[in-house]
Design a protein around this motif. Structure first.
Motif, short mmCIF file in Angstrom:
data_model
loop_
_atom_site.label_atom_id
_atom_site.label_comp_id
_atom_site.label_asym_id
_atom_site.label_seq_id
_atom_site.Cartn_x
_atom_site.Cartn_y
_atom_site.Cartn_z
N GLU A 112 0.79 -1.39 -0.12
CA GLU A 112 -0.12 0.01 0.24
C GLU A 112 0.67 1.18 0.19
O GLU A 112 1.71 1.57 0.68
N THR A 113 0.68 2.39 -0.79
CA THR A 113 1.14 3.56 -0.72
C THR A 113 0.41 4.61 0.23
O THR A 113 -0.80 4.50 -0.12
N VAL A 114 1.02 4.95 1.12
CA VAL A 114 0.58 5.90 1.98
C VAL A 114 1.11 7.41 2.03
O VAL A 114 2.35 7.54 1.80
N PHE A 115 0.35 8.32 1.71
CA PHE A 115 0.69 9.69 1.16
C PHE A 115 0.55 10.51 2.45
O PHE A 115 -0.55 10.36 3.16
N MET A 116 1.77 11.16 2.67
CA MET A 116 1.43 12.22 3.89
C MET A 116 1.65 13.66 3.15
O MET A 116 2.58 14.00 2.37
N MET A 117 0.76 14.69 3.67
CA MET A 117 0.90 16.07 3.11
C MET A 117 2.25 16.62 3.90
O MET A 117 2.15 16.43 4.93
N ALA A 118 2.95 17.10 3.09
CA ALA A 118 4.07 17.98 3.54
C ALA A 118 3.59 19.10 4.65
O ALA A 118 2.54 19.60 4.25
N ASN A 119 4.49 19.31 5.52
CA ASN A 119 4.21 20.44 6.45
C ASN A 119 4.40 21.75 5.67
O ASN A 119 5.13 21.84 4.90
N GLU A 120 3.29 22.50 5.91
CA GLU A 120 3.38 23.94 5.04
C GLU A 120 4.63 24.83 5.06
O GLU A 120 4.89 25.32 4.20
N SER A 123 6.53 22.91 2.16
CA SER A 123 5.95 22.54 1.20
C SER A 123 6.70 23.13 -0.11
O SER A 123 6.40 22.57 -1.19
N PHE A 124 7.57 23.96 -0.01
CA PHE A 124 8.22 24.65 -1.10
C PHE A 124 9.68 24.09 -1.56
O PHE A 124 10.32 24.60 -2.39
#
Ligand code: PNS
Length: 165
Positions: A112-120, A123-124
């Motif tokens: 399973e691929t699990v995605f986590m949103m980068a810390n804001e 994110s750049f």
């Protein structure tokens, strides 16, 4: 549950490190796996990248670092991992990540691929931009761990010395 966090990490940024820290809390074991890819011109050797990563993940007892060649799904199987961890910074990452996740699922349906949103705050940041900005004399303080900034400084000094001789 064992998860693999794969990537190039050339070099590791604070964005990667944030994901590692959060991933280490989610999984029993997290393996940061560097792709050995001779076709892609890297600034740091795989050994240097492993060393840099090991220095900064030493504080997380359930995080280890290794490298792999060939298919990621085969490396994951060999490590007994059931999860691939990836970060998404912006919508522009999504298409590439979706393609990879679907291809990997086709190759290994149980993984399973699990995605986590980068810390804001991060994110750049990308390894590519960090290298570009640093190479042009810009300030990268806070974008990479201090030990990585030091290595970048030494690496660039070496490159300049070689170019002058
Ligand atoms: O940090 P990166 O460079 O975006 O990481 C890309 C990586 C290493 C995750 C990807 O290129 C990869 O998994 N390569 C291994 C070869 C492979 O398995 N290819 C098929 C994946 S869809």
């Amino acid at each position: 549950m064992i998860a693999i966090y794969p990537g190039s990490f050339d070099p590791i940024t604070n964005g990667h490190l944030d994901l590692i820290q959060r991933g280490s809390r989610m999984f029993d074991r997290l393996i940061v796996s560097i792709l050995r890819n001779d076709a892609k011109q890297a600034l740091f050797s795989v050994d240097d990248r492993m060393e840099m990563l090991r220095e900064v993940v030493a504080v997380y007892p359930n995080v280890t670092v290794d490298s792999f060649e060939g298919l990621l799904v085969e490396h994951a199987a060999a490590q007994g991992a059931s999860v691939l961890l990836r970060g998404i910074r912006a919508i522009s990452d999504y298409e590439y990540e979706l393609q990879m996740a679907l291809m990997n699922r086709r190759l290994a349906p149980g993984l399973e691929t699990v995605f986590m949103m980068a810390n804001e705050s991060y994110s750049f940041i990308s390894s590519r931009l960090v290298k570009e900005v640093f190479g042009l004399g810009g300030d990268i303080n806070g974008l990479v761990p201090p030990s990585v900034e030091e290595r970048l400084r030494r690496r660039m000094a070496n490159t300049k010395r070689k170019a002058q001789s």
